[in-house]
Scaffold this motif. Structure first.
Motif, PDB file in Angstrom:
ATOM      1  N   ALA A   1       0.848  -1.201   0.000  1.00  0.00           N
ATOM      2  CA  ALA A   1       0.000   0.000   0.000  1.00  0.00           C
ATOM      3  C   ALA A   1       0.876   1.241   0.000  1.00  0.00           C
ATOM      4  CB  ALA A   1      -0.911  -0.006   1.222  1.00  0.00           C
ATOM      5  N   SER A   2       0.593   2.159  -0.903  1.00  0.00           N
ATOM      6  CA  SER A   2       1.418   3.356  -1.034  1.00  0.00           C
ATOM      7  C   SER A   2       1.001   4.475  -0.091  1.00  0.00           C
ATOM      8  CB  SER A   2       1.385   3.865  -2.477  1.00  0.00           C
ATOM      9  OG  SER A   2       0.056   4.054  -2.914  1.00  0.00           O
ATOM     10  N   ALA A   3      -0.193   4.438   0.425  1.00  0.00           N
ATOM     11  CA  ALA A   3      -0.650   5.503   1.328  1.00  0.00           C
ATOM     12  C   ALA A   3      -1.614   4.931   2.373  1.00  0.00           C
ATOM     13  CB  ALA A   3      -1.294   6.636   0.537  1.00  0.00           C
ATOM     14  N   ASP A   4      -2.886   4.802   2.022  1.00  0.00           N
ATOM     15  CA  ASP A   4      -3.901   4.292   2.944  1.00  0.00           C
ATOM     16  C   ASP A   4      -4.450   2.974   2.422  1.00  0.00           C
ATOM     17  OD1 ASP A   4      -3.569   6.694   4.258  1.00  0.00           O
ATOM     18  OD2 ASP A   4      -5.338   7.617   3.358  1.00  0.00           O
ATOM     19  N   ARG A   5      -4.930   2.158   3.371  1.00  0.00           N
ATOM     20  CA  ARG A   5      -5.635   0.936   2.983  1.00  0.00           C
ATOM     21  C   ARG A   5      -6.784   0.705   3.951  1.00  0.00           C
ATOM     22  NH1 ARG A   5      -4.583  -4.045   5.525  1.00  0.00           N
ATOM     23  NH2 ARG A   5      -3.112  -3.936   7.265  1.00  0.00           N
ATOM     24  N   PRO A   6      -7.819  -0.019   3.520  1.00  0.00           N
ATOM     25  CA  PRO A   6      -8.948  -0.270   4.406  1.00  0.00           C
ATOM     26  C   PRO A   6      -8.731  -1.526   5.248  1.00  0.00           C
ATOM     27  CG  PRO A   6      -9.449  -1.062   2.204  1.00  0.00           C
ATOM     28  CD  PRO A   6      -8.068  -0.472   2.138  1.00  0.00           C
ATOM     29  N   VAL A   7      -9.172  -1.491   6.485  1.00  0.00           N
ATOM     30  CA  VAL A   7      -9.187  -2.668   7.353  1.00  0.00           C
ATOM     31  C   VAL A   7     -10.578  -2.764   7.976  1.00  0.00           C
ATOM     32  CG1 VAL A   7      -6.711  -2.587   7.836  1.00  0.00           C
ATOM     33  CG2 VAL A   7      -8.303  -1.396   9.349  1.00  0.00           C
ATOM     34  N   PRO A   8     -11.059  -3.975   8.216  1.00  0.00           N
ATOM     35  CA  PRO A   8     -12.398  -4.124   8.801  1.00  0.00           C
ATOM     36  C   PRO A   8     -12.487  -3.448  10.166  1.00  0.00           C
ATOM     37  CG  PRO A   8     -11.622  -6.207   7.905  1.00  0.00           C
ATOM     38  CD  PRO A   8     -10.446  -5.280   7.889  1.00  0.00           C
ATOM     39  N   SER A   9     -13.640  -2.838  10.423  1.00  0.00           N
ATOM     40  CA  SER A   9     -13.891  -2.197  11.711  1.00  0.00           C
ATOM     41  C   SER A   9     -15.353  -2.432  12.095  1.00  0.00           C
ATOM     42  CB  SER A   9     -13.597  -0.697  11.626  1.00  0.00           C
ATOM     43  OG  SER A   9     -14.572  -0.039  10.838  1.00  0.00           O
ATOM     44  N   LYS A  10     -15.717  -1.958  13.267  1.00  0.00           N
ATOM     45  CA  LYS A  10     -17.091  -2.154  13.735  1.00  0.00           C
ATOM     46  C   LYS A  10     -18.097  -1.432  12.852  1.00  0.00           C
ATOM     47  CE  LYS A  10     -15.827  -2.793  18.591  1.00  0.00           C
ATOM     48  NZ  LYS A  10     -15.969  -2.258  19.979  1.00  0.00           N
ATOM     49  N   ARG A  11     -17.648  -0.376  12.166  1.00  0.00           N
ATOM     50  CA  ARG A  11     -18.544   0.414  11.323  1.00  0.00           C
ATOM     51  C   ARG A  11     -18.325   0.163   9.837  1.00  0.00           C
ATOM     52  NH1 ARG A  11     -18.467   6.323  14.408  1.00  0.00           N
ATOM     53  NH2 ARG A  11     -19.228   5.562  16.450  1.00  0.00           N
ATOM     54  N   GLY A  12     -17.702  -0.940   9.515  1.00  0.00           N
ATOM     55  CA  GLY A  12     -17.444  -1.273   8.111  1.00  0.00           C
ATOM     56  C   GLY A  12     -15.965  -1.388   7.847  1.00  0.00           C
ATOM     57  N   PHE A  13     -15.337  -0.289   7.414  1.00  0.00           N
ATOM     58  CA  PHE A  13     -13.901  -0.277   7.163  1.00  0.00           C
ATOM     59  C   PHE A  13     -13.290   1.008   7.699  1.00  0.00           C
ATOM     60  CE2 PHE A  13     -15.478  -3.241   4.012  1.00  0.00           C
ATOM     61  CZ  PHE A  13     -14.543  -4.275   4.090  1.00  0.00           C
ATOM     62  N   ALA A  14     -12.103   0.870   8.265  1.00  0.00           N
ATOM     63  CA  ALA A  14     -11.353   2.019   8.765  1.00  0.00           C
ATOM     64  C   ALA A  14     -10.143   2.248   7.863  1.00  0.00           C
ATOM     65  CB  ALA A  14     -10.903   1.775  10.201  1.00  0.00           C
ATOM     66  N   ARG A  15      -9.676   3.467   7.848  1.00  0.00           N
ATOM     67  CA  ARG A  15      -8.527   3.853   7.044  1.00  0.00           C
ATOM     68  C   ARG A  15      -7.242   3.684   7.858  1.00  0.00           C
ATOM     69  NH1 ARG A  15      -8.799   7.176   2.712  1.00  0.00           N
ATOM     70  NH2 ARG A  15     -10.887   7.805   3.388  1.00  0.00           N
ATOM     71  N   VAL A  16      -6.281   2.931   7.317  1.00  0.00           N
ATOM     72  CA  VAL A  16      -4.987   2.726   7.953  1.00  0.00           C
ATOM     73  C   VAL A  16      -3.917   3.403   7.106  1.00  0.00           C
ATOM     74  CG1 VAL A  16      -3.206   1.015   8.506  1.00  0.00           C
ATOM     75  CG2 VAL A  16      -5.582   0.593   9.135  1.00  0.00           C
ATOM     76  N   ARG A  17      -3.114   4.224   7.749  1.00  0.00           N
ATOM     77  CA  ARG A  17      -2.042   4.924   7.045  1.00  0.00           C
ATOM     78  C   ARG A  17      -0.809   4.037   6.972  1.00  0.00           C
ATOM     79  NH1 ARG A  17       1.622  10.039   8.889  1.00  0.00           N
ATOM     80  NH2 ARG A  17       2.144  10.812   6.809  1.00  0.00           N
ATOM     81  N   MET A  18      -0.230   3.909   5.766  1.00  0.00           N
ATOM     82  CA  MET A  18       0.959   3.097   5.545  1.00  0.00           C
ATOM     83  C   MET A  18       2.119   3.980   5.098  1.00  0.00           C
ATOM     84  SD  MET A  18       0.030  -0.128   6.082  1.00  0.00           S
ATOM     85  CE  MET A  18       1.297  -1.076   5.233  1.00  0.00           C
ATOM     86  N   ARG A  19       3.313   3.705   5.646  1.00  0.00           N
ATOM     87  CA  ARG A  19       4.544   4.344   5.185  1.00  0.00           C
ATOM     88  C   ARG A  19       5.602   3.259   4.999  1.00  0.00           C
ATOM     89  NH1 ARG A  19       6.213   8.641   9.408  1.00  0.00           N
ATOM     90  NH2 ARG A  19       5.441   7.054  10.841  1.00  0.00           N
ATOM     91  N   HIS A  20       6.602   3.550   4.189  1.00  0.00           N
ATOM     92  CA  HIS A  20       7.655   2.564   3.939  1.00  0.00           C
ATOM     93  C   HIS A  20       9.012   3.244   3.947  1.00  0.00           C
ATOM     94  CE1 HIS A  20       6.678   4.192  -0.058  1.00  0.00           C
ATOM     95  NE2 HIS A  20       7.916   3.903  -0.408  1.00  0.00           N
ATOM     96  N   GLY A  21      10.063   2.445   4.114  1.00  0.00           N
ATOM     97  CA  GLY A  21      11.415   2.973   4.142  1.00  0.00           C
ATOM     98  C   GLY A  21      12.425   1.842   4.082  1.00  0.00           C
ATOM     99  N   VAL A  22      13.682   2.169   4.368  1.00  0.00           N
ATOM    100  CA  VAL A  22      14.780   1.202   4.318  1.00  0.00           C
ATOM    101  C   VAL A  22      15.646   1.409   5.552  1.00  0.00           C
ATOM    102  CG1 VAL A  22      16.811   0.399   3.027  1.00  0.00           C
ATOM    103  CG2 VAL A  22      14.774   1.188   1.793  1.00  0.00           C
TER     104      VAL A  22
END
Length: 225
Positions: A185-206
Protein backbone atom coordinates in the motif's frame (compact mmCIF):
# COMPACT_ATOMS: atom_id res chain seq x y z
CA UNK A 1 -0.85 -13.01 -3.57
CA UNK A 2 -3.81 -10.62 -3.84
CA UNK A 3 -5.47 -12.07 -0.76
CA UNK A 4 -2.28 -11.48 1.28
CA UNK A 5 -1.98 -7.98 -0.16
CA UNK A 6 -5.57 -7.26 0.82
CA UNK A 7 -5.24 -8.68 4.32
CA UNK A 8 -1.79 -7.36 5.29
CA UNK A 9 -1.17 -4.42 2.97
CA UNK A 10 1.80 -6.13 1.30
CA UNK A 11 2.73 -9.32 -0.53
CA UNK A 12 5.93 -10.92 -1.86
CA UNK A 13 5.97 -12.51 -5.29
CA UNK A 14 9.01 -14.78 -5.08
CA UNK A 15 11.81 -14.17 -7.62
CA UNK A 16 10.41 -12.96 -10.95
CA UNK A 17 13.45 -11.19 -12.45
CA UNK A 18 16.47 -13.25 -13.43
CA UNK A 19 19.96 -12.39 -12.11
CA UNK A 20 20.81 -11.18 -15.62
CA UNK A 21 17.80 -8.86 -15.72
CA UNK A 22 18.75 -7.50 -12.31
CA UNK A 23 22.34 -6.88 -13.44
CA UNK A 24 21.15 -5.15 -16.61
CA UNK A 25 18.87 -2.88 -14.60
CA UNK A 26 21.66 -1.96 -12.17
CA UNK A 27 23.94 -1.16 -15.12
CA UNK A 28 21.46 1.50 -16.31
CA UNK A 29 22.11 3.59 -13.21
CA UNK A 30 25.30 5.09 -14.64
CA UNK A 31 23.61 6.09 -17.92
CA UNK A 32 22.31 9.65 -17.52
CA UNK A 33 20.40 9.40 -20.79
CA UNK A 34 17.95 6.98 -19.13
CA UNK A 35 16.82 9.42 -16.46
CA UNK A 36 14.97 12.73 -16.18
CA UNK A 37 16.14 13.60 -12.65
CA UNK A 38 18.54 12.43 -9.93
CA UNK A 39 18.03 13.03 -6.21
CA UNK A 40 20.63 12.93 -3.42
CA UNK A 41 18.61 12.08 -0.33
CA UNK A 42 20.78 13.95 2.17
CA UNK A 43 19.96 17.28 0.53
CA UNK A 44 16.30 16.91 1.40
CA UNK A 45 16.69 14.93 4.65
CA UNK A 46 15.02 11.93 3.02
CA UNK A 47 17.80 9.64 4.23
CA UNK A 48 21.26 8.71 2.92
CA UNK A 49 21.54 7.43 -0.65
CA UNK A 50 20.44 8.51 -4.10
CA UNK A 51 17.89 7.67 -6.73
CA UNK A 52 16.99 8.56 -10.30
CA UNK A 53 13.63 8.84 -12.07
CA UNK A 54 13.46 7.26 -15.52
CA UNK A 55 12.76 9.43 -18.53
CA UNK A 56 10.41 8.42 -21.31
CA UNK A 57 10.49 6.04 -23.01
CA UNK A 58 10.85 3.73 -20.03
CA UNK A 59 13.19 0.75 -20.41
CA UNK A 60 11.20 -2.13 -21.94
CA UNK A 61 11.37 -4.31 -18.82
CA UNK A 62 10.16 -1.46 -16.61
CA UNK A 63 7.33 -0.58 -18.98
CA UNK A 64 6.26 -4.24 -19.25
CA UNK A 65 6.25 -4.75 -15.47
CA UNK A 66 4.37 -1.51 -14.87
CA UNK A 67 1.64 -2.38 -17.34
CA UNK A 68 1.25 -6.02 -16.30
CA UNK A 69 1.27 -5.34 -12.57
CA UNK A 70 -1.21 -2.48 -12.89
CA UNK A 71 -3.70 -4.72 -14.67
CA UNK A 72 -3.24 -7.38 -11.99
CA UNK A 73 -3.88 -5.11 -9.00
CA UNK A 74 -6.33 -2.57 -10.44
CA UNK A 75 -9.39 -4.60 -9.30
CA UNK A 76 -8.09 -4.67 -5.72
CA UNK A 77 -7.35 -0.93 -5.86
CA UNK A 78 -10.95 -0.39 -6.96
CA UNK A 79 -12.21 -2.52 -4.05
CA UNK A 80 -10.13 -0.47 -1.63
CA UNK A 81 -11.46 2.77 -3.07
CA UNK A 82 -15.02 1.56 -2.68
CA UNK A 83 -14.45 0.44 0.91
CA UNK A 84 -12.95 3.79 1.81
CA UNK A 85 -15.87 5.61 0.20
CA UNK A 86 -13.88 7.63 -2.31
CA UNK A 87 -16.17 6.86 -5.27
CA UNK A 88 -19.86 6.14 -5.53
CA UNK A 89 -19.38 2.78 -7.23
CA UNK A 90 -16.48 0.39 -7.69
CA UNK A 91 -16.75 0.42 -11.47
CA UNK A 92 -15.66 4.04 -11.89
CA UNK A 93 -12.65 3.96 -9.51
CA UNK A 94 -9.66 2.72 -11.51
CA UNK A 95 -9.70 1.81 -15.20
CA UNK A 96 -8.53 -1.68 -16.21
CA UNK A 97 -5.45 -0.57 -18.17
CA UNK A 98 -2.43 1.53 -17.22
CA UNK A 99 -2.83 3.65 -20.37
CA UNK A 100 -6.32 4.69 -19.30
CA UNK A 101 -5.15 5.46 -15.77
CA UNK A 102 -2.20 7.53 -17.04
CA UNK A 103 -4.62 9.49 -19.22
CA UNK A 104 -6.39 10.42 -15.99
CA UNK A 105 -3.05 11.52 -14.50
CA UNK A 106 -2.22 13.59 -17.57
CA UNK A 107 -5.62 15.27 -17.50
CA UNK A 108 -4.70 16.42 -13.97
CA UNK A 109 -1.37 17.76 -15.31
CA UNK A 110 0.62 14.85 -13.86
CA UNK A 111 2.83 13.93 -16.81
CA UNK A 112 6.28 13.06 -15.44
CA UNK A 113 7.11 9.32 -15.19
CA UNK A 114 7.75 8.05 -11.65
CA UNK A 115 9.49 4.62 -11.94
CA UNK A 116 12.96 4.94 -10.44
CA UNK A 117 16.19 3.21 -9.50
CA UNK A 118 17.49 3.59 -5.95
CA UNK A 119 21.05 3.05 -4.69
CA UNK A 120 22.29 2.81 -1.11
CA UNK A 121 25.85 2.30 0.14
CA UNK A 122 27.13 1.49 3.62
CA UNK A 123 25.41 3.80 6.10
CA UNK A 124 22.56 4.52 3.71
CA UNK A 125 18.90 4.43 4.68
CA UNK A 126 15.51 5.81 3.62
CA UNK A 127 13.20 7.55 6.07
CA UNK A 128 9.61 6.40 6.34
CA UNK A 129 7.53 8.10 3.67
CA UNK A 130 4.76 7.88 1.06
CA UNK A 131 5.24 8.35 -2.69
CA UNK A 132 2.43 10.75 -3.63
CA UNK A 133 3.05 13.18 -6.49
CA UNK A 134 -0.25 14.94 -7.10
CA UNK A 135 -4.00 14.76 -6.64
CA UNK A 136 -4.31 11.53 -8.67
CA UNK A 137 -2.70 8.58 -6.91
CA UNK A 138 -2.84 4.80 -7.12
CA UNK A 139 -3.06 3.07 -3.73
CA UNK A 140 -0.50 0.34 -4.47
CA UNK A 141 3.09 0.30 -5.66
CA UNK A 142 5.98 -2.11 -6.18
CA UNK A 143 9.64 -2.46 -5.22
CA UNK A 144 11.83 -4.89 -7.21
CA UNK A 145 14.96 -6.08 -5.39
CA UNK A 146 17.98 -6.14 -7.69
CA UNK A 147 20.81 -6.92 -5.25
CA UNK A 148 21.54 -10.07 -3.24
CA UNK A 149 21.04 -9.78 0.54
CA UNK A 150 23.99 -11.05 2.60
CA UNK A 151 26.09 -11.14 -0.59
CA UNK A 152 25.94 -7.68 -2.18
CA UNK A 153 24.83 -5.97 1.02
CA UNK A 154 23.93 -6.53 4.66
CA UNK A 155 21.28 -4.70 6.61
CA UNK A 156 18.97 -2.56 4.48
CA UNK A 157 15.73 -4.30 5.40
CA UNK A 158 12.58 -3.06 3.70
CA UNK A 159 10.37 -1.40 6.30
CA UNK A 160 6.60 -1.07 6.40
CA UNK A 161 4.83 0.80 9.20
CA UNK A 162 1.08 1.07 9.61
CA UNK A 163 -0.77 3.48 11.87
CA UNK A 164 -4.30 2.60 12.97
CA UNK A 165 -6.51 5.09 14.75
CA UNK A 166 -5.99 5.21 18.52
CA UNK A 167 -3.30 2.49 18.38
CA UNK A 168 0.49 2.34 18.42
CA UNK A 169 2.24 1.92 15.07
CA UNK A 170 3.02 -1.60 13.85
CA UNK A 171 6.19 -2.30 11.87
CA UNK A 172 7.15 -5.08 9.45
CA UNK A 173 10.65 -5.84 8.12
CA UNK A 174 11.25 -7.75 4.88
CA UNK A 175 14.43 -9.06 3.26
CA UNK A 176 13.34 -10.10 -0.25
CA UNK A 177 15.55 -12.23 -2.49
CA UNK A 178 17.23 -10.91 -5.64
CA UNK A 179 14.64 -10.61 -8.38
CA UNK A 180 11.73 -10.66 -5.93
CA UNK A 181 8.99 -8.03 -5.88
CA UNK A 182 7.05 -6.67 -2.95
CA UNK A 183 3.66 -5.08 -3.63
CA UNK A 184 2.41 -2.78 -0.89
CA UNK A 185 0.00 0.00 0.00
CA UNK A 186 1.42 3.36 -1.03
CA UNK A 187 -0.65 5.50 1.33
CA UNK A 188 -3.90 4.29 2.94
CA UNK A 189 -5.63 0.94 2.98
CA UNK A 190 -8.95 -0.27 4.41
CA UNK A 191 -9.19 -2.67 7.35
CA UNK A 192 -12.40 -4.12 8.80
CA UNK A 193 -13.89 -2.20 11.71
CA UNK A 194 -17.09 -2.15 13.74
CA UNK A 195 -18.54 0.41 11.32
CA UNK A 196 -17.44 -1.27 8.11
CA UNK A 197 -13.90 -0.28 7.16
CA UNK A 198 -11.35 2.02 8.76
CA UNK A 199 -8.53 3.85 7.04
CA UNK A 200 -4.99 2.73 7.95
CA UNK A 201 -2.04 4.92 7.04
CA UNK A 202 0.96 3.10 5.54
CA UNK A 203 4.54 4.34 5.18
CA UNK A 204 7.65 2.56 3.94
CA UNK A 205 11.42 2.97 4.14
CA UNK A 206 14.78 1.20 4.32
CA UNK A 207 16.85 0.41 7.42
CA UNK A 208 20.56 1.29 7.54
CA UNK A 209 22.87 -0.56 5.17
CA UNK A 210 25.65 -2.20 7.19
CA UNK A 211 27.87 -3.18 4.27
CA UNK A 212 27.94 -3.18 0.47
CA UNK A 213 25.53 -1.64 -2.04
CA UNK A 214 21.80 -2.19 -2.40
CA UNK A 215 19.88 -1.42 -5.62
CA UNK A 216 16.13 -1.54 -6.10
CA UNK A 217 13.67 -0.64 -8.84
CA UNK A 218 10.60 1.28 -7.70
CA UNK A 219 7.44 1.06 -9.80
CA UNK A 220 4.87 3.74 -8.99
CA UNK A 221 1.78 3.69 -11.18
CA UNK A 222 0.71 7.34 -11.07
CA UNK A 223 2.74 9.99 -12.88
CA UNK A 224 3.97 13.14 -11.15
CA UNK A 225 2.90 16.77 -11.38
Amino acid sequence: MLSRLDAEGYALTGPLLTPGECADMIALYSDDACFRKRIVMERFRFGVGDYAYFARPLPPLVAKLREALYERVAPLATDWAQRLGRWGTASDAFPPTLAAFLARCHAADQRRPTPLLLRYGAGGYNCLHQDLYGTVAFPLQVTCFLSRPEVDYRGGEFLLVEQRARQQSRGTTLVPKQGELVLFASADRPVPSKRGFARVRMRHGVSTIAHGQRYTLGIIFHDAA
